[in-house]
Design a protein around this motif. Structure first.
Motif, PDB file in Angstrom:
ATOM      1  N   ASN A 192      -1.402   0.304  -9.656  1.00 20.05           N
ATOM      2  CA  ASN A 192      -1.722   0.361  -8.442  1.00 20.05           C
ATOM      3  C   ASN A 192      -2.531   1.712  -8.127  1.00 20.05           C
ATOM      4  O   ASN A 192      -3.623   1.525  -7.273  1.00 20.05           O
ATOM      5  CB  ASN A 192      -0.128   0.269  -7.674  1.00 20.05           C
ATOM      6  N   VAL A 193      -2.293   2.765  -8.382  1.00 23.87           N
ATOM      7  CA  VAL A 193      -3.059   3.976  -8.261  1.00 23.87           C
ATOM      8  C   VAL A 193      -4.435   3.675  -8.720  1.00 23.87           C
ATOM      9  O   VAL A 193      -5.468   4.167  -7.904  1.00 23.87           O
ATOM     10  CB  VAL A 193      -2.306   5.125  -8.543  1.00 23.87           C
TER      11      VAL A 193
ATOM     12  N   GLU B 162       4.819   2.398  -2.973  1.00 24.70           N
ATOM     13  CA  GLU B 162       4.344   3.198  -4.047  1.00 24.70           C
ATOM     14  C   GLU B 162       5.392   4.382  -4.304  1.00 24.70           C
ATOM     15  O   GLU B 162       5.820   4.350  -5.489  1.00 24.70           O
ATOM     16  CB  GLU B 162       3.378   3.786  -3.691  1.00 24.70           C
ATOM     17  N   MET B 163       5.775   4.735  -3.122  1.00 27.11           N
ATOM     18  CA  MET B 163       7.069   5.592  -3.268  1.00 27.11           C
ATOM     19  C   MET B 163       8.385   5.253  -3.889  1.00 27.11           C
ATOM     20  O   MET B 163       9.188   5.830  -4.556  1.00 27.11           O
ATOM     21  CB  MET B 163       7.493   6.092  -1.664  1.00 27.11           C
TER      22      MET B 163
ATOM     23  N   SER C 137       1.947  -0.977  -0.710  1.00 23.19           N
ATOM     24  CA  SER C 137       1.723   0.071   0.412  1.00 23.19           C
ATOM     25  C   SER C 137       2.211   1.391   0.063  1.00 23.19           C
ATOM     26  O   SER C 137       2.820   1.715  -0.947  1.00 23.19           O
ATOM     27  CB  SER C 137       2.676  -0.802   1.679  1.00 23.19           C
ATOM     28  N   ASP C 138       1.987   2.211   0.863  1.00 23.01           N
ATOM     29  CA  ASP C 138       2.424   3.742   0.668  1.00 23.01           C
ATOM     30  C   ASP C 138       4.041   3.886   0.302  1.00 23.01           C
ATOM     31  O   ASP C 138       4.458   4.516  -0.459  1.00 23.01           O
ATOM     32  CB  ASP C 138       2.110   4.371   2.025  1.00 23.01           C
TER      33      ASP C 138
END
Length: 61
Positions: free
Chosen positions: A16-17, A33-34, A29-30
């Motif tokens: 993803n990154v 990801e977290m 989404s952010d």
């Protein structure tokens, strides 16, 4: 098993990154990801603790 799962989840995070860095737009989404990175961390810690417990039981300490 936990180590393999941690590697798989981290690979998802890395993909993803990498997609986001090269302009393809990430698929998470952010917050996603977290959560994925948190899951990879928890699985890695579980793998390390299990390996230490196995080593301790093997040595009889």
């Amino acid at each position: 098993m936990f180590l393999f799962a941690a590697a798989a989840v981290f690979t998802l995070f890395f993909a993803n990154v990498a997609l986001g860095a090269f302009g393809g737009g990430g698929f998470l989404s952010d917050v996603g990801e977290m959560l994925v990175l948190f899951a990879a961390s928890v699985l890695f810690v579980a793998a390390i603790l299990k390996r230490e417990a196995d080593h301790k039981n093997k040595n009889g300490s």
